[in-house]
Scaffold this active site. Structure first.
Site, mmCIF file in Angstrom:
data_model
loop_
_atom_site.group_PDB
_atom_site.id
_atom_site.type_symbol
_atom_site.label_atom_id
_atom_site.label_comp_id
_atom_site.label_asym_id
_atom_site.label_seq_id
_atom_site.Cartn_x
_atom_site.Cartn_y
_atom_site.Cartn_z
ATOM 1 N N TRP A 22 0.792 -1.222 0.000
ATOM 2 C CA TRP A 22 0.000 0.000 0.000
ATOM 3 C C TRP A 22 0.821 1.268 0.000
ATOM 4 C CZ3 TRP A 22 -4.032 -1.262 -2.054
ATOM 5 C CH2 TRP A 22 -4.943 -2.195 -1.591
ATOM 6 N N HIS A 27 -1.480 2.684 3.876
ATOM 7 C CA HIS A 27 -1.433 2.306 5.292
ATOM 8 C C HIS A 27 -2.109 3.360 6.165
ATOM 9 C CE1 HIS A 27 0.811 -1.407 5.594
ATOM 10 N NE2 HIS A 27 1.634 -0.988 4.645
ATOM 11 N N ASP A 72 7.694 -0.256 8.049
ATOM 12 C CA ASP A 72 8.404 -0.141 6.775
ATOM 13 C C ASP A 72 9.619 0.771 6.897
ATOM 14 O OD1 ASP A 72 7.062 -1.878 5.146
ATOM 15 O OD2 ASP A 72 5.669 -0.377 4.357
ATOM 16 N N ARG A 75 12.437 -1.233 8.489
ATOM 17 C CA ARG A 75 12.602 -2.633 8.106
ATOM 18 C C ARG A 75 14.058 -2.991 7.807
ATOM 19 N NH1 ARG A 75 11.613 0.040 3.562
ATOM 20 N NH2 ARG A 75 12.289 -0.783 1.552
ATOM 21 N N HIS A 85 5.942 -9.309 6.616
ATOM 22 C CA HIS A 85 5.086 -8.380 5.878
ATOM 23 C C HIS A 85 4.270 -9.069 4.789
ATOM 24 C CE1 HIS A 85 6.942 -4.481 7.337
ATOM 25 N NE2 HIS A 85 7.810 -5.380 7.761
ATOM 26 N N HIS A 147 0.412 -2.008 11.104
ATOM 27 C CA HIS A 147 1.017 -2.166 9.785
ATOM 28 C C HIS A 147 0.675 -3.508 9.153
ATOM 29 C CE1 HIS A 147 3.973 -1.135 6.679
ATOM 30 N NE2 HIS A 147 4.242 -2.445 6.661
ATOM 31 N N ASP A 151 -0.909 -4.581 5.540
ATOM 32 C CA ASP A 151 -0.222 -5.458 4.592
ATOM 33 C C ASP A 151 -1.118 -6.590 4.116
ATOM 34 O OD1 ASP A 151 2.200 -4.123 4.519
ATOM 35 O OD2 ASP A 151 3.183 -5.407 5.993
ATOM 36 N N HIS A 157 0.619 -9.113 -1.341
ATOM 37 C CA HIS A 157 1.372 -9.567 -0.176
ATOM 38 C C HIS A 157 0.878 -10.919 0.319
ATOM 39 C CE1 HIS A 157 4.244 -6.498 1.562
ATOM 40 N NE2 HIS A 157 3.981 -6.130 0.336
ATOM 41 N N HIS A 180 3.576 -4.839 -8.611
ATOM 42 C CA HIS A 180 3.476 -4.565 -7.181
ATOM 43 C C HIS A 180 3.357 -3.069 -6.920
ATOM 44 C CE1 HIS A 180 4.166 -5.860 -2.934
ATOM 45 N NE2 HIS A 180 4.399 -4.570 -2.828
ATOM 46 N N ASP A 184 0.627 -1.032 -5.082
ATOM 47 C CA ASP A 184 1.172 -0.413 -3.887
ATOM 48 C C ASP A 184 0.721 1.034 -3.734
ATOM 49 O OD1 ASP A 184 2.818 -0.387 -1.596
ATOM 50 O OD2 ASP A 184 4.474 0.476 -2.719
#
Length: 403
Positions: A22, A27, A72, A75, A85, A147, A151, A157, A180, A184
């Site tokens: 996202w 998010h 994120d 990470r 995730h 989060h 996801d 995902h 993606h 996203d």
């Protein structure tokens, strides 16, 4: 399991480079929708756990949205959390094979995926309510929870094919991107740009307006509420929280699964038992989201010549570069190919260079927009996040506050 010990659970798992479900806007939208449906007693507990303070006595209580991207942002400092995730099934390859997870189960270690991550941090927060989890650990668990629920509601995902679509180059408005990245953020960005002007005006719902933060996507959130949550989905949104009984979510047993059960081995049919209970059931919630990968996310053109040849050649070249640099995250998706990579690479180089598939079209993005696919996923993420937080912190227990 302690947050710090997640590293043990995910050792040896393959990371998914560049996969941020996202993006920041998605998010934050999920978190903002969730905040609207929190019971009044929940937000003070959340602010306490997050150690939120504001010197302005007239400032509103804390917001969930700013912490929704924390997992994120950090990470790379917490590489052990990368596999938490997403989730990938060994038998899954949309749109040719839609398995969630199929007989061979999940890739990686048991519990080392987004479904297990949601189960784990929920347990930590339950123990905080019982005085068994420290404040610092509870704060991290809460930020992970916000989060991870986001996801889970991004379809890419929930599959390991082509690194969740990162390896599939496509065009969006004539510009190169990948599948993606398209899901996203590009679909959301286009939706935000095309929101009618009337949604810039406040809605007659103080609870909604109080959760907004003056962002560029406030109008988009109002549209999701007005057209979806308050109208089209008003009668089904409570059902998004439902958790089926274990018998209802068990997959049919094949011969291999029956044999594994007889000898005491874990089988794929019991994946729900690893993560789901009567109140929080990430596996059950994720099943219909995963189906979208086969129904609408993966364009059929990606599995047809000449694009198939080009994609395989590029993936072979990418893996070669990763191996040359001894990248520990390189992995293969050559299963099921009828031609060797060398044959396909030769065919690709010998023939004309095909164009990438354009997806900003009525047949692809137009259908997604008409069906409100992205908006419904964001709404479901918000409703379920609110439900889990109310279950954890509200006296009334599981449920969502009604508008």
């Amino acid at each position: 399991m302690r947050i710090a010990s997640f590293a043990v659970a995910v050792t040896g798992l393959t990371a998914l480079p560049g996969a941020l479900a996202w993006g920041a806007a998605g998010h934050e939208i999920v978190a903002t929708i969730a905040q609207v449906y929190l019971h009044p007693t929940v937000l003070p507990n959340i602010c306490h756990i997050l150690n939120f303070t504001d010197p302005n006595p007239n400032a509103p209580l804390c917001h969930l949205a700013p912490v929704s991207t924390w997992a994120d942002r950090l990470r790379f400092r917490m590489r052990w959390s990368a596999a938490l995730h997403y989730v990938g099934a060994l038998d899954d390859y949309p749109g040719q094979r839609c398995e969630f997870p199929g007989e061979r189960g999940w890739a990686g270690s048991k519990g080392g995926n987004v479904l297990g991550g949601i189960r784990n941090v929920t347990g930590l927060l339950e123990r905080w309510g019982e005085g068994e989890t420290g404040e610092e650990m509870a704060s991290e668990a809460l930020k992970f929870l916000v989060h991870f629920v986001g996801d889970m509601h991004m379809p890419l995902h929930l599959t390991g094919r082509d690194r969740g679509g990162n390896s599939d180059k496509v065009l969006w408005g004539g510009r190169q991107t990948n599948l993606h990245s398209l899901w996203d953020g590009l679909l959301i960005a286009k939706a935000v740009r095309t929101v009618p002007r009337n949604y810039s005006l406040p809605l007659p719902y103080p609870q909604i307006e109080g959760a907004l933060r003056g962002t560029i996507y406030d109008s988009y959130i109002r549209r999701i509420f007005w057209e979806g949550l308050l109208n089209e989905w008003v009668d089904e949104k409570d059902g998004w929280l439902a958790c089926p009984t274990p018998k209802e979510v068990q997959q049919p047993q094949g011969a291999l699964q029956q044999l594994m059960s007889l000898v005491g081995m874990n089988s794929a049919r019991d994946v729900a038992g690893e993560t789901d209970d009567e109140f929080v059931c990430p596996y059950a919630w994720a099943q219909p989201i995963h189906k979208l990968n086969c129904e609408i996310v993966w364009p059929k053109e990606l599995d047809e010549p000449p694009y198939t040849h080009m994609r395989i050649a590029e993936e072979r070249e990418r893996r070669s570069r990763l191996v040359d640099t001894h990248d520990p995250h390189s992995h293969s998706h050559d299963e099921g190919l009828t031609n060797s990579p060398d044959e396909l690479l030769g065919a690709h180089l010998a023939g004309p260079q095909p164009k990438y598939v354009e997806l900003d079209t009525p047949a692809y993005s137009g259908v997604i927009t008409k069906k409100k696919v992205v908006e419904k996923l964001l709404a479901q993420g918000g409703i379920r996040l609110a439900g889990v937080l109310n279950y954890l912190f509200a006296d009334e227990g599981m449920g969502i506050r009604q508008l």
